[in-house]
Design an enzyme around this catalytic site. Sequence first.
Site, PDB file in Angstrom:
ATOM      1  N   LYS A   3      -6.269  -1.461 -17.990  1.00 55.51           N
ATOM      2  CA  LYS A   3      -7.320  -2.201 -17.268  1.00 55.51           C
ATOM      3  C   LYS A   3      -8.543  -1.312 -17.182  1.00 55.51           C
ATOM      4  O   LYS A   3      -8.441  -0.086 -17.283  1.00 55.51           O
ATOM      5  CB  LYS A   3      -6.855  -2.657 -15.885  1.00 55.51           C
ATOM      6  CG  LYS A   3      -6.330  -1.578 -14.957  1.00 55.51           C
ATOM      7  CD  LYS A   3      -5.841  -2.222 -13.653  1.00 55.51           C
ATOM      8  CE  LYS A   3      -5.140  -1.208 -12.757  1.00 55.51           C
ATOM      9  NZ  LYS A   3      -4.538  -1.759 -11.567  1.00 55.51           N
TER      10      LYS A   3
ATOM     11  N   SER B 139      -8.040  -2.268  -4.398  1.00 57.55           N
ATOM     12  CA  SER B 139      -9.086  -1.426  -4.998  1.00 57.55           C
ATOM     13  C   SER B 139     -10.147  -2.307  -5.651  1.00 57.55           C
ATOM     14  O   SER B 139     -11.342  -2.008  -5.581  1.00 57.55           O
ATOM     15  CB  SER B 139      -8.476  -0.481  -6.037  1.00 57.55           C
ATOM     16  OG  SER B 139      -7.590   0.399  -5.412  1.00 57.55           O
TER      17      SER B 139
ATOM     18  N   ARG C 144       1.883  -6.176  -0.450  1.00 59.12           N
ATOM     19  CA  ARG C 144       0.949  -6.881   0.417  1.00 59.12           C
ATOM     20  C   ARG C 144       1.343  -8.339   0.613  1.00 59.12           C
ATOM     21  O   ARG C 144       1.485  -8.822   1.695  1.00 59.12           O
ATOM     22  CB  ARG C 144      -0.470  -6.820  -0.161  1.00 59.12           C
ATOM     23  CG  ARG C 144      -1.165  -5.509   0.054  1.00 59.12           C
ATOM     24  CD  ARG C 144      -2.296  -5.324  -0.901  1.00 59.12           C
ATOM     25  NE  ARG C 144      -1.814  -5.267  -2.269  1.00 59.12           N
ATOM     26  CZ  ARG C 144      -2.558  -4.992  -3.316  1.00 59.12           C
ATOM     27  NH1 ARG C 144      -3.827  -4.787  -3.166  1.00 59.12           N
ATOM     28  NH2 ARG C 144      -2.026  -4.933  -4.512  1.00 59.12           N
TER      29      ARG C 144
END
Length: 171
Positions: free
Chosen positions: A41, A128, A90
């Site tokens: 990425k 992020s 999360r």
Amino acid sequence: MTIAVYPGTFDPITSGHADIIKRASTIFEKLIIGVYDKPDKQLLFSITERVDMVKKTVADLPDIRVTAYTGLTADFIHKVKGRVMIRGLRASSDFEREFEIALMNKKLAPDIELVCLMTSSEYQFLSSSLIKEVARLRGCLKDMIPDHVAIALKEKFSAKAPQVSKNETRC
Ligand code: ADP
């Protein structure tokens, strides 16, 4: 002594990552944070910058090592004699991905156990990529990232788009 490894891209490290690190460090005698050098990425920060930011964030915590790695995470964990891999969860979307990674890692390295820590509620929405987006648009990121990361983001985006830097961060 059980060595745990927390691998990630940390582009950049957030308060959510820092929370997982603090909590994991109270469970395991030694924690190694592996900063993955070449994920598939696009990254904002170089490996040196990412390692440096993680090191600054954990400077006050004992028995934590920060190191960059390339290649398979399972190989890295073996190399540093780790027994446990730490990940943070999360939302259910994280679970699906981590579950897949965990099953693949079990095939590659059956001796490594995965320990997932649930995010603290105040960091549930933090990623992020979202941090980078808000920083780019000069939004206030108070309590979401360490202060030194805020400075690094500001510098990065000032260098990338000088015209945006005229707007002060709204905090
Ligand atoms: P990766 O590219 O390996 O997913 P990241 O740096 O994005 O690397 O994340 C590393 C780990 O930290 C992952 O397990 C991710 O789910 C977890 N993580 C990221 N943000 C948070 C947060 N706000 N709270 C808890 N865990 C988090």
